[in-house]
Write a protein that holds these residues in place. Structure first.
Motif, PDB file in Angstrom:
ATOM      1  N   ILE A 193     -97.567   3.006  48.824  1.00  0.00           N
ATOM      2  CA  ILE A 193     -96.737   1.482  49.106  1.00  0.00           C
ATOM      3  C   ILE A 193     -97.762   0.723  47.984  1.00  0.00           C
ATOM      4  N   MET A 194     -98.923   1.074  48.174  1.00  0.00           N
ATOM      5  CA  MET A 194    -100.132   0.728  47.199  1.00  0.00           C
ATOM      6  C   MET A 194     -99.889   1.118  45.941  1.00  0.00           C
ATOM      7  N   MET A 195     -98.974   2.612  45.274  1.00  0.00           N
ATOM      8  CA  MET A 195     -99.348   2.992  44.282  1.00  0.00           C
ATOM      9  C   MET A 195     -98.167   2.811  43.526  1.00  0.00           C
ATOM     10  N   TYR A 196     -96.800   2.969  44.440  1.00  0.00           N
ATOM     11  CA  TYR A 196     -95.421   3.049  43.487  1.00  0.00           C
ATOM     12  C   TYR A 196     -94.817   1.990  43.917  1.00  0.00           C
ATOM     13  N   GLY A 197     -95.672   0.639  45.147  1.00  0.00           N
ATOM     14  CA  GLY A 197     -95.538  -0.370  44.804  1.00  0.00           C
ATOM     15  C   GLY A 197     -95.766  -1.549  43.311  1.00  0.00           C
ATOM     16  N   ALA A 198     -96.658  -1.236  43.471  1.00  0.00           N
ATOM     17  CA  ALA A 198     -97.428  -1.326  41.900  1.00  0.00           C
ATOM     18  C   ALA A 198     -97.018  -1.037  40.821  1.00  0.00           C
ATOM     19  N   MET A 199     -96.235   0.386  40.814  1.00  0.00           N
ATOM     20  CA  MET A 199     -95.263   1.071  39.596  1.00  0.00           C
ATOM     21  C   MET A 199     -94.121  -0.093  39.270  1.00  0.00           C
ATOM     22  N   VAL A 200     -93.554  -0.565  40.332  1.00  0.00           N
ATOM     23  CA  VAL A 200     -92.398  -1.475  40.624  1.00  0.00           C
ATOM     24  C   VAL A 200     -92.529  -2.822  39.523  1.00  0.00           C
ATOM     25  N   MET A 201     -93.233  -3.683  39.977  1.00  0.00           N
ATOM     26  CA  MET A 201     -94.538  -4.472  39.643  1.00  0.00           C
ATOM     27  C   MET A 201     -94.404  -4.102  38.290  1.00  0.00           C
ATOM     28  N   GLN A 202     -94.390  -3.028  38.020  1.00  0.00           N
ATOM     29  CA  GLN A 202     -95.250  -2.480  36.187  1.00  0.00           C
ATOM     30  C   GLN A 202     -94.337  -2.316  35.713  1.00  0.00           C
ATOM     31  N   GLY A 203     -93.718  -2.129  36.222  1.00  0.00           N
ATOM     32  CA  GLY A 203     -92.174  -1.735  35.569  1.00  0.00           C
ATOM     33  C   GLY A 203     -91.716  -2.874  35.096  1.00  0.00           C
ATOM     34  N   VAL A 204     -91.220  -4.073  35.837  1.00  0.00           N
ATOM     35  CA  VAL A 204     -90.804  -5.041  35.960  1.00  0.00           C
ATOM     36  C   VAL A 204     -91.172  -5.685  34.545  1.00  0.00           C
ATOM     37  N   MET A 205     -92.155  -5.754  35.013  1.00  0.00           N
ATOM     38  CA  MET A 205     -93.174  -6.748  33.412  1.00  0.00           C
ATOM     39  C   MET A 205     -92.866  -6.101  32.232  1.00  0.00           C
ATOM     40  N   GLU A 206     -92.651  -4.998  32.154  1.00  0.00           N
ATOM     41  CA  GLU A 206     -93.077  -4.421  31.057  1.00  0.00           C
ATOM     42  C   GLU A 206     -91.542  -4.647  29.855  1.00  0.00           C
ATOM     43  N   GLU A 207     -90.636  -4.662  31.261  1.00  0.00           N
ATOM     44  CA  GLU A 207     -89.098  -4.102  30.825  1.00  0.00           C
ATOM     45  C   GLU A 207     -88.922  -6.282  30.029  1.00  0.00           C
ATOM     46  N   LYS A 208     -89.481  -6.997  30.890  1.00  0.00           N
ATOM     47  CA  LYS A 208     -89.407  -8.702  30.970  1.00  0.00           C
ATOM     48  C   LYS A 208     -90.363  -8.740  29.567  1.00  0.00           C
ATOM     49  N   THR A 209     -91.640  -8.787  29.568  1.00  0.00           N
ATOM     50  CA  THR A 209     -92.446  -8.488  28.263  1.00  0.00           C
ATOM     51  C   THR A 209     -91.944  -7.773  26.743  1.00  0.00           C
ATOM     52  N   ASN A 210     -91.085  -6.446  26.926  1.00  0.00           N
ATOM     53  CA  ASN A 210     -90.460  -6.250  25.465  1.00  0.00           C
ATOM     54  C   ASN A 210     -88.993  -6.465  25.516  1.00  0.00           C
ATOM     55  N   ARG A 211     -88.979  -7.217  26.707  1.00  0.00           N
ATOM     56  CA  ARG A 211     -87.755  -8.377  25.844  1.00  0.00           C
ATOM     57  C   ARG A 211     -85.855  -7.507  26.672  1.00  0.00           C
ATOM     58  N   ILE A 212     -86.263  -6.427  27.197  1.00  0.00           N
ATOM     59  CA  ILE A 212     -85.835  -5.596  26.798  1.00  0.00           C
ATOM     60  C   ILE A 212     -84.512  -5.671  28.256  1.00  0.00           C
ATOM     61  N   ILE A 213     -85.126  -6.533  29.469  1.00  0.00           N
ATOM     62  CA  ILE A 213     -84.270  -6.839  30.066  1.00  0.00           C
ATOM     63  C   ILE A 213     -83.238  -8.155  29.705  1.00  0.00           C
ATOM     64  N   GLU A 214     -83.122  -8.586  28.695  1.00  0.00           N
ATOM     65  CA  GLU A 214     -82.093  -9.433  28.232  1.00  0.00           C
ATOM     66  C   GLU A 214     -81.013  -8.393  28.230  1.00  0.00           C
ATOM     67  N   VAL A 215     -80.702  -7.349  27.286  1.00  0.00           N
ATOM     68  CA  VAL A 215     -79.724  -6.365  27.179  1.00  0.00           C
ATOM     69  C   VAL A 215     -79.098  -5.585  28.076  1.00  0.00           C
ATOM     70  N   ILE A 216     -80.057  -5.661  29.218  1.00  0.00           N
ATOM     71  CA  ILE A 216     -79.436  -4.750  30.738  1.00  0.00           C
ATOM     72  C   ILE A 216     -79.031  -5.735  31.580  1.00  0.00           C
ATOM     73  N   ILE A 217     -79.792  -7.122  31.718  1.00  0.00           N
ATOM     74  CA  ILE A 217     -79.025  -8.038  32.202  1.00  0.00           C
ATOM     75  C   ILE A 217     -77.764  -8.825  32.384  1.00  0.00           C
ATOM     76  N   SER A 218     -77.610  -8.303  31.266  1.00  0.00           N
ATOM     77  CA  SER A 218     -76.256  -8.849  30.188  1.00  0.00           C
ATOM     78  C   SER A 218     -74.984  -8.104  31.189  1.00  0.00           C
ATOM     79  N   SER A 219     -75.155  -6.485  30.882  1.00  0.00           N
ATOM     80  CA  SER A 219     -74.273  -5.634  31.937  1.00  0.00           C
ATOM     81  C   SER A 219     -74.668  -5.450  33.508  1.00  0.00           C
ATOM     82  N   VAL A 220     -76.033  -5.308  33.865  1.00  0.00           N
ATOM     83  CA  VAL A 220     -75.782  -5.478  34.947  1.00  0.00           C
ATOM     84  C   VAL A 220     -76.279  -6.846  36.021  1.00  0.00           C
ATOM     85  N   LYS A 221     -75.730  -6.867  37.606  1.00  0.00           N
ATOM     86  CA  LYS A 221     -76.187  -8.031  37.843  1.00  0.00           C
ATOM     87  C   LYS A 221     -77.996  -8.200  38.623  1.00  0.00           C
TER      88      LYS A 221
END
Length: 440
Positions: A193-221
């Protein structure tokens, strides 16, 4: 649902193909095996230098007790400490100065050296003098065969534990085996839980920082994206843990075979006995009885129930905490901002771990029972209790509460994720994040 599957596939393949994943997956078992066997191997290597220990014994009765070993040579000395301290050629490593009867005055013996005294030398001297003083004290009572009587009166009692089923069939059990199994499962879930829960948070923050999320969110809920990320990283963790288990088993078995020449139960027991310096006790006659007892203990544990419950608590606990991590990651941009939001989760995790450890000695106590029902602590604490045959109704209530809470947390986190994933330039407060849950 199809989009969630695509996101799961993307997250899984992207992470398992990384060099860091491959290196950690294959190096971790090597490091684990090295931590276990390298110290054992190094402890058996003796130094080439044999050190001299001079004994200045004014009583004349203690110096003859000391015998030379592979590391130390004990010699009688007519010199004094001042001569040794001022001598230029330090051939003697240490001086044992005995000025009186140790039975009357235990402080009459002192060990001197210019360097720090090794614990091995101190232990050797303590053992020799303790044995002699014990025999001397017993002799002073003038009771015939007192030493033999005392030795024969020493009994190491190990009560046999038996449990029976509804039909009255008896099986040997072991509290030690149950405790070890429970703590192993507890630490696995805690670390996952500690390792891979933190990996989820890190992955979300990376995509948000790189603005990749704006492209993904246009086609996925947002909900599909969050769940796909949680499930995908969960599969990554399961893959890594599965590979670690296989590689660690192979390495440990191979090392034991190399060190002991065989990996049969009898030889493994002999190797363990030798490693613990328990003497040259033959296990040949005891091996069949020992093996039968071990098999009875193993058969007394309901591995099917424990395995099913482990998977359920594993999924429920990871989903619950990973959803919280994803919500935090979606609302923040900087890694240093996560400390404020992570602290309550870390406190819960650490409390759960300590509650599990303290529940090991009393698996039916109030702490263990209540923490087994609280969804934030049950995935960890319940692992300690499962080997102790707790009632089925407790497991059903605990699992139901865990999954109901996990679904509620996922729903709330998805609401936060939906708003926070597209918010930039502002660090929201916890109060503001709770308001996002009410947005439609």
């Amino acid at each position: 649902m199809n989009k969630i599957g695509l996101i799961v596939k993307r997250e899984y393949l992207r992470r398992v193909s990384k060099k860091s994943f491959i290196l950690i997956t294959f190096l971790a078992p090597l490091l684990f095996a090295a931590l276990v066997f390298v110290p054992l191997w190094l402890s058996g290597i003796k130094g080439d230098e044999v050190k001299k220990v001079a004994i200045i014994d004014t009583t004349g009765k203690y110096a003859p007790l000391f015998k030379n070993t592979d590391e130390y040579i004990f010699i009688n000395s007519n010199g004094n400490l001042e001569q040794y301290r001022t001598a230029k050629d330090k051939e003697v490593f240490a001086f044992l100065n005995i000025t009186g009867d140790l039975l009357e005055n235990p402080n009459a013996a002192t060990l001197y050296s210019e360097k720090q005294i090794p614990i091995g030398l101190k232990k050797e001297i303590d053992n020799v003098l303790s044995k002699y003083l014990k025999d001397e004290k017993l002799s002073s009572f003038n009771i015939p065969n007192l030493n033999k009587i005392i030795e024969e009166s020493k009994i190491n009692f190990d009560i046999k534990t038996i449990k029976w089923d509804a039909e009255g069939n008896e099986k040997s059990t072991s509290a030690e085996v149950a405790s070890i199994l429970g703590m192993m499962l507890t630490f696995i879930i805690y670390m996952f839980i500690m390792m891979y829960g933190a990996m989820v948070m890190q992955g979300v923050m990376e995509e948000k920082t790189n603005r990749i999320i704006e492209v993904i969110i246009s086609s996925v809920k947002p909900f599909d994206l969050m769940m796909g990320k949680i499930i995908g990283i969960g599969f990554v963790g399961l893959t890594q843990v599965f590979l670690w288990g296989i590689l660690t088993t192979v390495l440990v078995s191979g090392t034991l075979f190399f060190m002991g020449g065989s990996t049969t139960p009898e030889d493994l027991m002999n190797t363990q006995m030798a490693a613990q310096n328990l003497g040259n006790i033959s296990m040949t006659a005891q091996a069949p009885e020992m093996n039968t007892k071990v098999l009875e203990i193993i058969n007394s544990i309901n591995f099917t129930q424990i395995g099913i419950c482990f998977i359920l608590y594993f999924i429920g606990g990871y989903t619950l905490y990973a959803a919280l991590f994803a919500a935090i990651g979606s609302a923040l941009e900087q890694q240093e901002d996560t400390q404020q939001f992570m602290m309550p989760i870390l406190v819960l995790m650490i409390f759960s771990l300590y509650a599990g450890i303290y529940s090991m000695n009393n698996p039916d106590g109030p702490l263990a029972v209540w923490c087994s029902f609280i969804p934030f602590t049950s995935p960890i604490v319940m692992m300690v209790r499962l080997p102790y045959d707790i009632p089925i109704w407790e497991i059903l209530i605990s699992v139901s509460l865990l999954f109901a809470t996990a679904l509620l947390i996922v729903w709330g986190s998805a609401k936060i994720y939906r708003v926070g994933i597209l918010m930039y330039g502002k660090k929201p407060s916890i109060k503001e994040m709770l308001k996002w849950i009410k947005y439609k």
